[in-house]
Each structure stands twice: as structure tokens, then as C-alpha cells.
Design an enzyme around this catalytic site. Structure first.
Site, PDB file in Angstrom:
ATOM      1  N   GLU A 200      54.516  25.306  26.021  1.00  9.22           N
ATOM      2  CA  GLU A 200      54.239  26.391  24.851  1.00  9.22           C
ATOM      3  C   GLU A 200      53.138  26.118  23.767  1.00  9.22           C
ATOM      4  O   GLU A 200      53.037  26.799  22.787  1.00  9.22           O
ATOM      5  CB  GLU A 200      55.521  27.050  24.431  1.00  9.22           C
ATOM      6  CG  GLU A 200      56.471  27.637  25.676  1.00  9.22           C
ATOM      7  CD  GLU A 200      57.772  28.209  24.874  1.00  9.22           C
ATOM      8  OE1 GLU A 200      57.692  28.446  23.737  1.00  9.22           O
ATOM      9  OE2 GLU A 200      58.357  28.890  25.902  1.00  9.22           O
ATOM     10  N   LYS A 332      61.598  40.152  28.624  1.00  6.38           N
ATOM     11  CA  LYS A 332      60.873  39.518  29.524  1.00  6.38           C
ATOM     12  C   LYS A 332      60.845  40.195  30.709  1.00  6.38           C
ATOM     13  O   LYS A 332      61.825  40.171  31.568  1.00  6.38           O
ATOM     14  CB  LYS A 332      61.334  37.987  29.858  1.00  6.38           C
ATOM     15  CG  LYS A 332      61.483  37.071  28.558  1.00  6.38           C
ATOM     16  CD  LYS A 332      62.076  35.813  29.047  1.00  6.38           C
ATOM     17  CE  LYS A 332      62.205  34.747  27.981  1.00  6.38           C
ATOM     18  NZ  LYS A 332      62.847  33.745  27.936  1.00  6.38           N
TER      19      LYS A 332
HETATM   20  P1  PGA Z   1      61.656  30.177  29.467  1.00  6.61           P
HETATM   21  O1  PGA Z   1      62.557  30.192  28.365  1.00  6.61           O
HETATM   22  O2  PGA Z   1      61.265  28.629  29.759  1.00  6.61           O
HETATM   23  O3  PGA Z   1      62.727  30.482  30.743  1.00  6.61           O
HETATM   24  O4  PGA Z   1      60.430  30.928  29.378  1.00  6.61           O
HETATM   25  C1  PGA Z   1      62.055  30.421  27.242  1.00  6.61           C
HETATM   26  C2  PGA Z   1      63.164  30.921  26.222  1.00  6.61           C
HETATM   27  O5  PGA Z   1      64.257  30.385  26.492  1.00  6.61           O
HETATM   28  O6  PGA Z   1      63.067  31.898  25.411  1.00  6.61           O
HETATM   29 ZN    ZN Z   2      65.276  31.836  25.054  1.00  2.00          ZN
END
Ligand code: PGA
Ligand code: ZN
Length: 417
Positions: A200, A332
């Protein structure tokens, strides 16, 4: 203008981790939409299954053989019909047969194609004239937990939230400056700091959990003073990845500490108070609704947000609401599969005063649709990376939307601060 679906074209592309993912084009009689699916690293157990057995290749085959012929001739304007057709073709409760990411890419590409067929941007098409509210960017600055390799904090994400900014551009500027300042501070702290970043784009450094709070706190304060508005911050504990079922404890390897649920509660309350945290995501593991509720009751002026806890699932959210488990929810769309499913969850959240926080995944493509969706659904916060390419794609799309809206654009009301 007509939005009758003529064809679906799907292909394999790659995300920012170099993993295979799916991209779908939806072609209507007078428009076109394209979307690609992201992927999580620290996934919630209750998320839908991403792909059928056989992975992306099998998903592509299912689109060609089963899904495209079924959707051809339908009207892309009727999103609910498209999404319920996807559920029907799949026939399971977790998209095991066609894959949740397959459903996601089709659902989003369809919405985009419908908007495009009417000559509109997605947020205009879905949100109408009232969709003119920009979210605050919640930006990942320091990575730990499952998002880091080697020595790093146990807490997964340290996140800046510049909630005093008057425009989105100002807020995004603040986050970029906070991120830069933190990089400088980490370099000063240790000559061994290599400038390494996570998927990220957040810094990975060999520092302790508390050190990381000190570093982000100082950076936010300094940037806040320089820009003359308040910059808060918070964390995603991602506590499911610290929880050891057998011992019934959260294992903090970096700190060499173990905490049971009660100790975890005290630890977090103390952090909220000491650092005036604005935001705490997944403070407990994904089945501990009760501890979530205790924290939500006791924490002041702080968003307690469920990610793995709710997995954008309306039923899990409704259960949480009954218990008072949180006051915010991560959205999400690929945790649940379709746009219609996600919008139902958002509606429930808003009805009961839970703040919807639109979110990226750590594995992501340059697809920018979540930026459009944050404006569509009036999400007061969008969680996405500050500097990395796939994540900056979302930030830049919001900059464009704000520019496009001109003096009609306004920032969301973050009532809690
Ligand atoms: P992810 O998680 O790696 O599953 O995208 C990010 C998060 O926990 O917010
Ligand atoms: Zn999270």
C-alpha cells in the site's frame, strides 16, 4: 441512448503484487465499462470466495461459456437484475462457483457501462444531483502485521486522517506531507532504515508499536501546524491476525507481549486516550462482537470500525448493530461480490448511524471505481494508500471529481470530531 448489453469480454491482468486478477469489459449498444478486481492479504473469514477452483483461468471460461450469454440482451441500467442474475448463475451463498471477484468485476463494469451509455460519470449516474460530497482520505503511513515482512510493528496500519481540511485536494496534500515526514523521521531514527514500503506504499521499519504512534503523532501535528488545520490519525489493528485461538490471546511478537481480550481492551482504551486516536479498525478478532461493543461504549470521539468483523455483509452488520459493536464499517465491495449487495450494507449502516468507510485492498489495480462509489454513497471517509500507484489512482480520481464539481463540491461532515 440504450444500455442493452451486447457482450462481455474478460481477460487476465495483474495487480500491484504481480498476482493474476480479472478485468471485465461490458459493451452495451451505446456504451462501455471496464473494471478489475482487487485482492486482500489479511482477509476476513466471512468474505466470499474470490475465484472458482482453477483460479482466474476458470473464471474467464465461466464468463465466456455461462455468464456472457446469460447477460447479453439485458439492460445494464438495471443493476439489481444484473447482480441477481450473477447470484442465480452461481447458485451458492458465497460465490464459490463463479468467484466473488468475477462477480465484482462484472458488476462494476456493468454499472460503468450503464453510466457511460447515458453520457454520465458513475457517481452522477448512481448518485444523482445530490452526489457532491467528497470523502476524507484515510491514508496508510506505516505498515506492520501481515502487511510487512521481517521486523515491523504488530499493528497492521498507522493511518493519517486530515479531518480539518476544507477540500479533498488539501486533505490529500496533508497525507502526502505526513507520509514524507514520517519517512524522514524513520531515517533519522535508524541508519538501517532502507526506505522499504508495503504493497500500500506505507513505510516498513523495524520500530515498536509505541514508537510508531510517536512518529505518526509528531508528523500529523507538524503538518497540521504548517497547513493550519487538524490532522488526526488512527490504526487498523487487524486483530484477527494477532489472535491465537488456542491460547485465547493476542500475540504481539514485536513487543513480546500477549494480551487476553480484557487486556486488549485496556491497551486500546489507553492508546485512544493518550494519542487522541480518531479511528480504530478491527481492535478485536472477527468473532468477538462483544469486546467490540465494550470498546465502542467506552471510547470517546473515536470511530470504532469493523472490517474483518463485518466483511461488508449485511447480516453480520445487522448482528453487530444489535450488540452496538461499532460505529463505522469498512466497505470493500469484493468482500461481498456485487454492487447491489454492498449498497444494501451501506444503506443499513447509514440507517443505524454507522459510518461507511469505502476501502481499497492491499492488492489492487489502477481501477478507480471506489473513488466514484465513495461519492455516490456519500461515504465520509475513503481508506486508500497515499503514494503507491494502484492506490494513488483512487486519490487522483477524487481530485478529478472535486475539480469537475467546482463550487458544488463540499467535504463530508465528520460529525464525530
Ligand atoms: P487486505 O486488508 O490486505 O485484506 O486488503 C487491508 C485491511 O485489513 O484493511
Ligand atoms: Zn482492515
Amino acid at each position: 441512448m440504450s444500455s442493452i448489453i451486447e457482450d462481455l469480454i474478460a481477460r487476465k491482468i495483474f495487480n500491484n503484487r504481480g498476482e493474476e486478477t480479472i478485468e471485465v469489459d461490458v459493451i452495451t449498444t451505446s456504451g462501455f465499462g471496464r473494471a478489475s478486481a482487487p485482492s486482500g492479504q489479511s482477509r476476513g473469514k466471512a468474505e466470499v470466495v474470490y475465484y472458482p477452483q482453477g483460479g482466474v483461468d476458470q473464471a474467464l471460461k465461466k464468463i465466456e461459456d455461462l455468464i456472457a450469454p446469460e447477460l447479453a440482451g439485458l439492460n445494464a441500467d438495471f443493476q439489481e437484475e444484473i447482480d441477481s442474475t450473477l447470484h442465480e448463475i452461481d447458485g451458492t451463498t458465497n460465490f464459490k462457483n463463479i468467484g466473488g471477484n468475477t462477480a465484482f468485476a462484472i458488476s462494476l463494469a456493468n454499472a460503468e457501462a450503464a453510466a457511460n451509455s447515458h453520457g454520465l460519470l458513475l457517481f452522477q449516474f448512481l448518485g444523482g444531483n445530490n452526489a457532491n460530497t467528497l470523502p476524507y482520505p484515510l491514508g496508510n503511513c506505516i505498515s506492520g502485521g501481515l502487511h510487512a515482512r521481517g521486523k515491523a510493528p504488530d499493528i497492521q496500519e498507522y493511518l493519517a486522517l486530515p479531518h480539518g481540511a476544507e477540500t479533498f485536494l488539501e486533505a490529500a496534500t496533508a497525507n502526502a506531507q505526513i507520509h514524507r515526514k514520517i519517512g524522514d523521521a524513520l531515517k533519522k531514527k535508524s541508519a538501517l532504515f532502507s526506505g522499504g514500503k508495503s504493497d500500500e506504499g506505507a513505510w516498513i521499519a523495524n520500530i515498536g508499536n509505541i514508537d510508531a504512534f510517536e512518529v505518526i503523532s509528531k508528523a500529523c501535528e507538524e503538518v497540521g501546524n504548517e497547513l493550519d488545520f487538524e490532522c488526526g490519525f488512527g490504526v487498523d489493528v487487524a486483530a484477527s491476525s494477532l489472535w491465537k485461538e488456542k491460547e485465547e490471546k493476542y500475540i504481539y511478537q514485536n513487543e513480546e507481549k500477549k494480551r487476553d481480550a480484557e487486556e486488549q481492551l485496556e491497551f486500546l482504551l489507553d492508546l485512544i486516550e493518550t494519542y487522541h486516536l480518531a479511528y480504530v479498525e478491527d481492535p478485536f478478532h472477527e468473532e468477538d462482537f462483544e469486546s467490540f461493543a465494550k470498546l465502542t461504549k467506552k471510547a470517546n470521539n473515536c470511530l470504532i470500525c469493523g472490517d474483518d468483523l463485518f466483511t461488508t455483509n449485511n447480516e453480520r452488520l445487522s448482528h453487530g448493530i444489535k450488540l452496538g459493536a461499532a460505529n463505522a464499517i469498512i466497505i470493500k465491495v469484493n468482500q461481498i461480490g456485487t454492487l447491489t449487495d454492498a449498497s444494501e450494507t451501506i444503506e443499513t449502516a447509514q440507517r443505524y448511524g454507522y459510518m461507511p468507510v469505502m476501502s481499497h485492498r492491499s492488492g489492487d489495480t489502477c481501477d478507480w471505481h471506489i473513488a466514484q462509489l465513495a461519492v455516490t454513497f456519500k461515504c465520509p471517509i475513503i481508506k486508500t494508500g497515499i503514494v503507491e500507484g494502484a492506490h494513488i489512482a483512487k486519490i487522483n480520481e477524487l481530485v478529478r471529481i472535486e475539480h469537475f464539481l467546482g463550487n458544488r463540491a463540499k467535504m463530508a461532515d465528520l460529525k464525530i470530531f
